[in-house]
Design a protein around this motif. Structure first.
Motif, mmCIF file in Angstrom:
data_model
loop_
_atom_site.group_PDB
_atom_site.id
_atom_site.type_symbol
_atom_site.label_atom_id
_atom_site.label_comp_id
_atom_site.label_asym_id
_atom_site.label_seq_id
_atom_site.Cartn_x
_atom_site.Cartn_y
_atom_site.Cartn_z
ATOM 1 N N GLU A 26 -5.425 10.369 54.447
ATOM 2 C CA GLU A 26 -6.447 10.248 55.491
ATOM 3 C C GLU A 26 -5.883 10.626 56.853
ATOM 4 O O GLU A 26 -6.548 11.303 57.647
ATOM 5 N N ALA B 197 -7.593 7.318 36.703
ATOM 6 C CA ALA B 197 -8.180 7.314 38.041
ATOM 7 C C ALA B 197 -9.385 6.378 38.116
ATOM 8 O O ALA B 197 -9.870 5.854 37.103
ATOM 9 N N GLY B 198 -9.891 6.217 39.326
ATOM 10 C CA GLY B 198 -10.871 5.182 39.611
ATOM 11 C C GLY B 198 -12.168 5.281 38.848
ATOM 12 O O GLY B 198 -12.704 4.273 38.392
ATOM 13 N N LYS B 199 -12.710 6.490 38.690
ATOM 14 C CA LYS B 199 -14.009 6.594 38.033
ATOM 15 C C LYS B 199 -13.934 6.107 36.596
ATOM 16 O O LYS B 199 -14.775 5.318 36.145
ATOM 17 N N MET C 105 -1.335 4.465 44.836
ATOM 18 C CA MET C 105 -2.570 5.109 45.263
ATOM 19 C C MET C 105 -2.972 4.700 46.671
ATOM 20 O O MET C 105 -3.394 5.544 47.473
ATOM 21 N N ASP C 106 -2.857 3.440 47.017
ATOM 22 C CA ASP C 106 -3.282 2.988 48.349
ATOM 23 C C ASP C 106 -2.458 3.657 49.445
ATOM 24 O O ASP C 106 -2.994 4.111 50.458
ATOM 25 N N VAL D 116 -10.341 12.184 50.081
ATOM 26 C CA VAL D 116 -9.812 10.829 49.877
ATOM 27 C C VAL D 116 -10.578 10.136 48.752
ATOM 28 O O VAL D 116 -9.986 9.545 47.838
ATOM 29 N N ASP D 117 -11.903 10.232 48.788
ATOM 30 C CA ASP D 117 -12.718 9.634 47.732
ATOM 31 C C ASP D 117 -12.520 10.366 46.411
ATOM 32 O O ASP D 117 -12.496 9.745 45.338
ATOM 33 N N ARG E 100 -9.242 9.231 44.831
ATOM 34 C CA ARG E 100 -9.358 7.860 44.336
ATOM 35 C C ARG E 100 -10.119 7.817 43.008
ATOM 36 O O ARG E 100 -9.742 7.069 42.102
ATOM 37 N N ARG E 101 -11.148 8.644 42.864
ATOM 38 C CA ARG E 101 -12.004 8.580 41.681
ATOM 39 C C ARG E 101 -11.500 9.443 40.527
ATOM 40 O O ARG E 101 -11.683 9.102 39.365
ATOM 41 N N TYR F 16 -0.751 6.461 49.194
ATOM 42 C CA TYR F 16 -1.043 7.896 49.192
ATOM 43 C C TYR F 16 -2.340 8.198 49.930
ATOM 44 O O TYR F 16 -2.405 9.126 50.742
ATOM 45 N N LEU F 17 -3.385 7.429 49.668
ATOM 46 C CA LEU F 17 -4.673 7.683 50.314
ATOM 47 C C LEU F 17 -4.608 7.428 51.812
ATOM 48 O O LEU F 17 -5.257 8.133 52.601
#
Length: 951
Positions: free
Chosen positions: A568, A96-98, A560-561, A599-600, A603-604, A563-564
């Motif tokens: 949203e 994941a993003g983080k 991911m894009d 959402v954030d 992503r993270r 899905y997010l």
């Protein structure tokens, strides 16, 4: 000992002495801590707990968290990760993003070696050091990553063509070579591990009487989610009936100080290693997360711990203020929070009660001494000529001097609560100290307690939104409607839902006392049974709740894009419908606004199930068993020691190694090491489950082929019916289950399993087992009422087909379209003890019409369904076309109803206060009269005694 066939069993006291000796050797020690508030508790530190995992090799080869030999082994690498995964679907934290893009390079694992090649395993490659590739070129590794479980490296090119001196082409400043950690490692492998600490208030009693404890557990994120969902991998850290989670986090942070490296032993390489611990995420319920992030909670006007959304009711009723509740606001930052805390301390030192009410007692004595007391205050204040503005200025000057003196006293409080270098400015008492004056997590490496407290599905969605929807739906039901819903719900098909039977009578009888599992069931099935039982708007709310819930429980995200973007839209739809039903709901239910941050969070951190807290809630049962058997005079110490002994036992039966007095490493004998693998009961008690091998079918009921299908087969062929077959997704598919099938490169098609057959007298394999499937068609339009795909029987060509087990992709849940098919509800006799009684109950009778609805609210295989079905059947559509204009209309409604409600509330509050004051006055008057009567009686008794004495 009997299991291990041990001769000469010792006495109980000898056994206890041996256990104490083993506990000392293995090194799990419950350490005593005193918080800055003076509370005492004990902690089993994560560094020791994680170090033990390094040698659990023989019993569990996938447990090698710190066994470096297996990190580059593809057979083990699929379970153990210390490097971020930069390609492929997102199903783990390290993908994941983080972990992939936010963490500083210096906070990732700094080195790699070729562990498969033992001759080169001593060559350690560090980041930010010059390295030569096999083709002779030079690069500087920046970070180690994995792609498809193979270690790769991000590098910076180095130009050495024009000049003999190597120079960097793009990167500055210059690197420090060799890497500073080389000297620290002294040839040992060195890595960074990331953990997830969890804390919450838990009852120490099994009974309903609440016995408050605050617990802290940790898990290691270098294991995959599949393993972390087993109780075996939950590590108990501490508990206390007195110390809060913030106080316990101070003790936990001692293991997470930057530059503090912990040692462990790699039993495969037979050498020591070093590792650093960094917290990654802080899951919990919403009140605990508010405390973790130093947020006041719902008591404040800015009710979100993540951002600065909100404010006074008047502001929230404006167009801009109300619209801001539907989206994330300006994020909170730890530095700003620390500054606010510093300001609060400064104002407390001034003694301004209206600014910091709790701090007034700290400064009240100083003000009394220097301003009010004539004998001790400044002599100038006793001068009668000091009047007017001069006296006011003098008092202000004295107050500021008092403020500075108190500030100096506060920042110089004892430092024994936090480990700091001698020359650290905090040690010298020049500023507030983390862990003493404010939350230590605001200043802890690796976490931002505002951003890293993600919304959690159990407490935020199931016990938040789902609970609100259920209460709004059922609050107007009478017994007739409740019974009707219960009868419909009980007739639901639960195939492929992975839930127990609904127990619908219990659900409607105790509708205000449901827990997470009930709301998870209602979220998936409720929409099919609410026709005629709620308003159209509430029905739309159920649809929005179900489809959003299915998205939130995705175990894997491939795009991911996309899905997010869908997430949203779905969150926006849910909040917009709430606004249509009750615009005020967004103001009073903070959990609804928290969902805008999902959402954030996804992503993270990846799918929400990664940081779900159900496994911790389950582990509380183990804590309670230790609590009720602990010494109530020292519960924290007693429970910590008991659970440390359990970790020691787990370490020994798992084949772990430990160091003894002569610095040799030993482990338990083979009989002890085989105890766990050969004892299913012990595995169950320790919460460990190994992936079992499952046969694809079980034989039963021999039959001929002609009795199964009319197609010709060799004479004399005998087939047997089977109970189930295992699909590609791992689902157990039984006769009657709905499945998607793919044959070769063709498009998937839907069907319902009629029979599973295998040739009699042979071993069941993919070649001699067939699945008879009734063919169905998924229409290219959705049901207008439920907004879900429609399934109807195939009427052209073959209506059934024999397929191979390996061609079955997955199973899915289907519900009969009871509205279109006009299913009836009948009154039938109740059976008790297998006897028909005179009592009756409602029961649904399905019509024979073959029209079914594909359940898009189902959590199981929700991500697979959206891959198989056409996008036109799954793409979310915005409920409101112009959301901003709609939100402005909601705000206008609130501006009309809000002031009236507040005035009514104020009037009720005033009346209540007056009533309470009147009651207090009456009570005080009665008490005064009682005291006067008692005094009169006393005087009369004294006078009577005096008369007797005179006589």
């Amino acid at each position: 000992m009997r299991e291990c066939h041990t001769p000469n069993i010792p006495s109980f006291s000898a056994l206890r002495k041996k256990q104490e000796m083993l506990a000392r050797d293995i090194g799990i020690k419950s350490e005593h801590h005193t918080s800055s508030l003076g509370n005492h508790f004990y902690m089993n530190h994560p560094a020791k707990l994680l170090a033990l995992i390094c040698s659990l090799r023989d019993a569990f080869p996938w447990l090698n968290i710190i066994c470096l030999q297996d990190w580059a082994n593809p057979l083990v690498q699929s379970f153990i990760h210390v490097y971020p995964e930069v390609a492929g679907p997102v199903s783990e934290f390290w993908q994941a993003g983080k972990w992939v893009s936010e963490i500083d390079l210096d906070d990732l694992s700094p080195m790699w070696a070729d562990w498969e090649n033992k001759r080169n395993s001593h060559r350690h490659f560090y980041i930010k050091e010059l390295a030569q590739l096999s083709d002779g070129t030079y690069v500087v590794p920046l970070r180690w990553v994995t792609i498809d479980n193979v270690v790769h490296v991000d590098v910076q090119d180095v130009d050495c063509r024009d000049t003999p001196q190597i120079k960097f082409t793009e990167y500055s400043p210059q690197y420090s070579m060799p890497h500073p950690l080389r000297e620290k490692a002294q040839g040992c492998p060195i890595f960074r591990l990331r953990i997830m600490p969890w804390s919450d208030d838990v009852s120490g009693n099994v009974s309903k009487q609440y016995n408050a404890h605050t617990n802290m557990y940790v898990t290691n994120f270098n294991l995959p989610h599949q393993k972390l969902q087993q109780e075996y991998f939950i590590r108990f850290a501490s508990t206390s009936p007195n110390a809060s989670s913030s106080e316990q986090f101070v003790a936990l942070s001692e293991d997470c100080v930057p530059g503090v490296w912990h040692d462990a032993y790699d039993c495969e390489l037979e050498q020591g290693i070093l590792f650093e611990i960094i917290p990654h995420v802080l899951p919990a319920d919403n009140p605990q997360q508010s405390e973790t992030s130093s947020h006041i909670g719902m008591a404040g006007s800015l009710g979100c711990r993540r951002d600065l959304t909100g404010g006074a009711k008047v502001h929230c009723e404006t167009n801009e203020g109300y619209h801001s509740l539907y989206q994330p606001g300006i994020p909170r930052e730890p530095e700003t929070t620390i500054q606010i805390i510093r300001w609060q301390f400064w104002m407390a030192c001034l003694g301004n009660k209206s600014d910091v009410d709790e701090a007034y007692t700290l400064t009240g004595a100083a003000h009394q001494e220097h301003l009010s007391n004539r004998d001790t205050r400044d002599p100038q204040l006793n001068n009668s000529s000091c009047k007017g503005p001069e006296r006011v200025a003098l008092k202000t000057q004295i107050k500021h001097r008092i403020q500075q003196d108190l500030w100096d006293w506060v920042v110089q409080q004892p430092n024994e609560f936090i480990p700091l270098p001698e020359n650290d400015p905090l040690k010298l008492g020049l500023d507030l100290k983390p862990g003493v004056h404010y939350n230590v997590l605001l200043d802890t490496q690796g976490v931002d307690p505002h951003r890293d407290t993600p919304g959690e599905t159990l407490h935020t969605y199931l016990l938040g939104n789902d609970k609100y929807v259920w209460n709004d739906t059922t609050k107007g039901w009478d017994n007739k409607k409740a019974d009707l819903f219960a009868s419909r719900l009980q007739s639901s098909s639960i195939d492929s839902l992975s839930i127990p039977p609904p127990c619908s009578r219990y659900v409607v009888q105790y509708k205000n006392s449901l827990v997470g599992k009930h709301f998870k069931m209602l979220q998936q099935l409720g929409i099919f049974h609410l026709h005629g039982l709620c308003t159209p708007l509430v029905f739309d709310l159920w649809k929005a709740t179900g489809v959003l819930g299915a998205h939130l429980w995705f175990p894997e995200i491939k795009d991911m894009d996309s899905y997010l973007a869908d997430l949203e839209v779905l969150i926006g739809n849910l909040l917009d419908i709430w606004g249509l039903i009750d615009p005020n709901r967004l103001l009073v239910k903070e959990k609804l606004h928290v969902m805008t941050h999902l959402v954030d969070d996804v992503r993270r951190f990846g799918p929400t199930i990664l940081y779900a807290t159900e496994i911790f809630e389950c582990w509380n049962a183990i804590f309670r068993l230790c609590s009720i058997l602990s010494n109530p005079l020292s519960p924290s110490h007693n429970i910590a020691v008991t659970l440390a002994d359990m970790e020691r036992f787990k370490h020994m039966v798992s084949g772990g190694w430990w160091k003894i007095a002569d610095r040799r490493y030993i482990r338990a004998g083979s009989s002890v090491r085989s105890f766990l693998t050969s004892s299913p009961e012990l595995q169950r008690r320790l919460g460990w489950a190994e992936k079992s091998s499952i046969s694809s079918a079980i034989k039963r009921q021999p039959a001929t082929w002609s009795s199964t299908l009319p197609e010709p087969q060799p004479i004399g062929s005998i087939w047997v019916h089977c109970k189930y077959v295992v699909a590609q997704s791992g689902d157990f598919c039984k006769p009657g289950f709905w499945v998607f099938i793919r044959q070769g490169a063709s498009e998937p098609f839907a069907g319902r399993i009629a029979k599973i057959l295998a040739k009699d007298g042979s071993t069941m394999t993919q070649h001699n087992t067939v699945v008879i499937v009734e063919l169905f068609i998924v229409l290219d339009i959705k049901d207008t009422r439920l907004n879900m795909p429609i399934l109807v029987p195939c009427t052209t060509g073959a209506t059934s087909l024999a397929v191979k087990p390996k061609e079955i992709m997955l199973s899915f849940n289907v519900q009969h379209d009871r509205v279109s098919c006009k299913c009836r509800t009948e009154t039938v006799p109740v059976r008790q003890e297998r006897v028909v009684t005179n009592r009756t109950e409602l029961q649904t009778a399905h019509s024979p019409e073959q029209r079914f609805i594909l359940n898009m609210h189902a959590l199981h295989n929700a991500h697979f369904l959206r891959e198989v079905l056409p996008r036109v059947l799954t793409a979310p559509i915005s409920y409101l076309q112009d959301r901003v204009a709609s939100h402005h209309r909601f705000a206008a409604q609130l501006r009309e109803t809000g002031p009236a409600k507040r005035a009514e509330t104020q009037a009720k509050t005033k009346a209540t206060r007056a009533k309470n004051k009147k009651g207090k006055d009456v009570l005080a008057s009665a008490q005064a009269e009682r005291q006067k009567a008692e005094q009169d009686d006393t005087v009369q008794d004294v006078n009577s005694d005096m008369e007797v004495d005179e006589d």
